[in-house]
Design an enzyme around this catalytic site. Sequence first.
Site, PDB file in Angstrom:
ATOM      1  CG  ASP A   1      37.184  30.092  34.504  1.00  0.00           C
ATOM      2  OD1 ASP A   1      37.352  29.208  35.259  1.00  0.00           O
ATOM      3  OD2 ASP A   1      37.322  30.372  33.429  1.00  0.00           O
ATOM      4  N   GLY A   2      34.874  33.301  37.705  1.00  0.00           N
ATOM      5  CA  GLY A   2      35.021  34.516  38.459  1.00  0.00           C
ATOM      6  C   GLY A   2      34.834  34.027  39.815  1.00  0.00           C
TER       7      GLY A   2
ATOM      8  CE  LYS B   1      48.993  60.449  21.242  1.00  0.00           C
ATOM      9  NZ  LYS B   1      48.332  61.447  21.775  1.00  0.00           N
TER      10      LYS B   1
ATOM     11  CG  ASP C   1      39.761  51.778  22.804  1.00  0.00           C
ATOM     12  OD1 ASP C   1      39.998  53.090  22.306  1.00  0.00           O
ATOM     13  OD2 ASP C   1      39.041  51.081  22.456  1.00  0.00           O
TER      14      ASP C   1
ATOM     15  CB  THR D   1      42.107  31.669  28.132  1.00  0.00           C
ATOM     16  OG1 THR D   1      42.325  31.285  29.161  1.00  0.00           O
ATOM     17  CG2 THR D   1      43.208  30.529  27.485  1.00  0.00           C
TER      18      THR D   1
END
EC number: 2.7.1.23
Lengths: 288, 288, 288, 288
Positions: free
Chosen positions: A71-72, A173, A175, A186
């Site tokens: 997928d990358g 607030k 991450d 997905t």
Amino acid sequence: MILISTVGIFINIKKDEAIKMAEKLIDYLKKNEIDYLVESRSADCLNEKEKKANFKELREKVDFVALFGGDGTLLRAARHFAGSDIPLLGINIGSLGFMTVIEVEAVEKAIDLILKNEFEIENRMMITAEVYRDNCEVYNGFGLNDVVINRGANFNLIGVELFINNQFVSSFKGDGLIVSTPTGSTAYSLSAGGPIIHPGLEVLVITPISPHNLYIRPLVIGGNDEVLADLEVAGSNMKISIDGRCGFDLRNGDQVKIKKAPHDVTLVKFPERNFYRILREKMRIGMI
Amino acid sequence: MILISTVGIFINIKKDEAIKMAEKLIDYLKKNEIDYLVESRSADCLNEKEKKANFKELREKVDFVALFGGDGTLLRAARHFAGSDIPLLGINIGSLGFMTVIEVEAVEKAIDLILKNEFEIENRMMITAEVYRDNCEVYNGFGLNDVVINRGANFNLIGVELFINNQFVSSFKGDGLIVSTPTGSTAYSLSAGGPIIHPGLEVLVITPISPHNLYIRPLVIGGNDEVLADLEVAGSNMKISIDGRCGFDLRNGDQVKIKKAPHDVTLVKFPERNFYRILREKMRIGMI
Amino acid sequence: MILISTVGIFINIKKDEAIKMAEKLIDYLKKNEIDYLVESRSADCLNEKEKKANFKELREKVDFVALFGGDGTLLRAARHFAGSDIPLLGINIGSLGFMTVIEVEAVEKAIDLILKNEFEIENRMMITAEVYRDNCEVYNGFGLNDVVINRGANFNLIGVELFINNQFVSSFKGDGLIVSTPTGSTAYSLSAGGPIIHPGLEVLVITPISPHNLYIRPLVIGGNDEVLADLEVAGSNMKISIDGRCGFDLRNGDQVKIKKAPHDVTLVKFPERNFYRILREKMRIGMI
Amino acid sequence: MILISTVGIFINIKKDEAIKMAEKLIDYLKKNEIDYLVESRSADCLNEKEKKANFKELREKVDFVALFGGDGTLLRAARHFAGSDIPLLGINIGSLGFMTVIEVEAVEKAIDLILKNEFEIENRMMITAEVYRDNCEVYNGFGLNDVVINRGANFNLIGVELFINNQFVSSFKGDGLIVSTPTGSTAYSLSAGGPIIHPGLEVLVITPISPHNLYIRPLVIGGNDEVLADLEVAGSNMKISIDGRCGFDLRNGDQVKIKKAPHDVTLVKFPERNFYRILREKMRIGMI
């Protein structure tokens, strides 16, 4: 109908298996007297200097692109072929991919079907982000999966004021924040608690990352809605990234606009490799 | 443009405040010489025998409907006015509603705006379910929020084989399954871990209830996709319900088809009461 | 040291494989001249009329119990042998069990080790519930996994006022409430979003089922803390169940007290079948 | 019984209100002829040069410590007074604190009760982490809330192999890992999906951060269990932090050992400010 006269080839050069499979495809194309071009770095790896072409040339000259990787690899290719209508065929090397639809065993058969025009295509919406600092655009980028704002190595929480189509939604607030396409639903968004979205839909999903406000939930909005995140953070190291790459440093007071990109990417689709089947196989191994 | 000549009135007869507010509206309509009709049971409560009308008559004769109650009152009305294009104006009595857009203080002003045609409408998709037993349809129904299949007082888990557009998606065991419209996404589906979906979208969300398979996640599909749930359960007491009402007993082997209903419901919309503002106010009190 | 002179046998009579394995064990015991007794219904199945004994007799006469079945079989046995110090050996028939630690292949070896006293035991805390109506106790029960209060086939939400050691904690509305032992943390509580708790700990976990209050989270309290749930519900059909069995009908206004049971159950433990290994194997197949 | 002869004072010097309240306390102590010492930086702020003392001197000379600030101030103090048995009284300045138990209005009354010995104390377990690289310890630290390993500004996932008491538990990929004390369970761990744990328990909770493996869940283990995380990560920027401070850079192959710290911290406890009441008030505003 798309008449295939030239095939583009792009591989993940870190995977030996990708190189081997691409060589087999090239043999097959030669045997069948089909022309092809190979992306520059892939060409170096494959010793195909005469067929070497950069992405710009590929975009102009090829009729479809065979990608060997995961997928990358497809995420990278998607940026280069966005808006071109050139169908991308992802051939899956290694672990199961959501977007790379063909397993290596089936490559030649798939190429035959493509050359005979017996295949379907699907368009996937892409996503774009712009960062404004003191009312000037300081960054923009686009991708297929997601735009992620996170606090990086900073141990201070990010404060987000979220607007949709200029309507104030909520402040929280945490991450950070993921805005994802259906294709990206997905990926990171799912890990952070977002829903799975069929990749054919035209929507965006906003998924908070570890929010301190316990009532904040993932939010699905229309494909044409525009997200604005006003960021407040003490300290530094907050970043924006698209499809997990090219982090750009954000600062206190930055505004990030996120919306559907103007161009889609076109993927080759084979009926027997539908989304739900891939999803089921992924889930069977418990890993997205 | 909708010319308002007759106003329909429907109230939650259990709420004194609803009765009082409806009486004030009737005074106002009389004073302004606007005709009105009152739903049968509401008419009994309001001593409006001459204006009494059943839902069928209301559907034929009124130009818009004023509802006094909460989201539950609107869910009931939605079934009666689905597909009629008659705009429903929900006047919020008691706790904050997602669909009942006007607070009691603003009723007269709202009615004025409606009579002057200075209002917008929005269509909300509805959902329908059919139950098949031995290939015969044994039940069907429709609603605005959601279709819920759950195990009822049965302590055996329900086994679900889930198909979308006849493609097998997944099988799982758990307490049951919610298929929700965007309107219903902030109701039961949210409690069970589903995402919030903007009510203007044309999608469905499938949310499992306490699934034993840990990798199962909420799934957002297209508004025209058809869900099929093949049910397997040991023991009895499994039920299907729509918008939290009229449970129908399901049996082992039943098949449930769920999809978008053929008709929408039409709601009056005032710009200052947008979805995100209501959402934010609801979340501020931590209660959906 | 426990000297084994008499073995108890208890099987899940619905599983042919359980019957077959128990017969093999009986042959083995006869060959080795070890005495045994068989639980009444199991004895009928195994044609062991002379060795037939009810649970009360088993409790008095056997030194350890071999169970053939799954976690459900062990849950049943746990209630009968609670507080007796008689170690239970669960032999896993069919799907992987958390508490049934021995696979069928290893039974004879396990029995040998037990007869030679080369095994460890572990005590697992149990849980008890009492229901008060108008200050009178109307129900009590105990179990090894969990106490569950849920709304049954009732489509009205349950309102819970939660107290711990007589201190008010929170009120919330939802489908219900699970109070689980560490042993039960990998059962229903996990499906409803609760944490996994190592079975050797002395704590309880309170897990809400689909709460409408979005800020409610699972809560881990001490093993000696006492939970009190004041229940409010419109309509009927709310039930309490322990270890997934024997539902008792609850009413509006009922008070449920839940705490550690006075007696533990004793399980045989083999070092190579530790909790984390079973957990990992369970998770590998994505199913608890 | 603790006889109070010297009071320690430590403030969050960034908060004007903290300075003002500490000045009031000092006036009160002077009036009542009770001796006191002030932490160095606090003393500079308060113009109390003659009473200035560093943490080492405070540890030797004071009988209890009054802290003016929020939970962050108490986290700092906890490290300095761990294992000393000196009770810490947190006086809450600004937003509601979990550990700072007294609101400013009640300070003088609280001090009176402390001086009269009419108060209870509670010990809170602390947590420690050691990082091993090539079998050498390269970092250690301890805290009251949690040990967090996260990928920092790195967009590569962290791979974790998790062991408990040298038993392999699971491997997973994600943004990182939180190991929290009960005190820290209402901080970052809760945002990442962990349970709330009563602060009096002796357990640890391991909460994965956005895990890609969908079956991974928070895990509660015993207070004396030892966690070992073997870390694998491509690229850099992974960090470990304790109580949200002092990030140390981790590398591929590092091993992190996390367990209960050898020393507790001692807090002053007033019955009317119990944990559940604070929890309920925090949740009422939806913010932990």
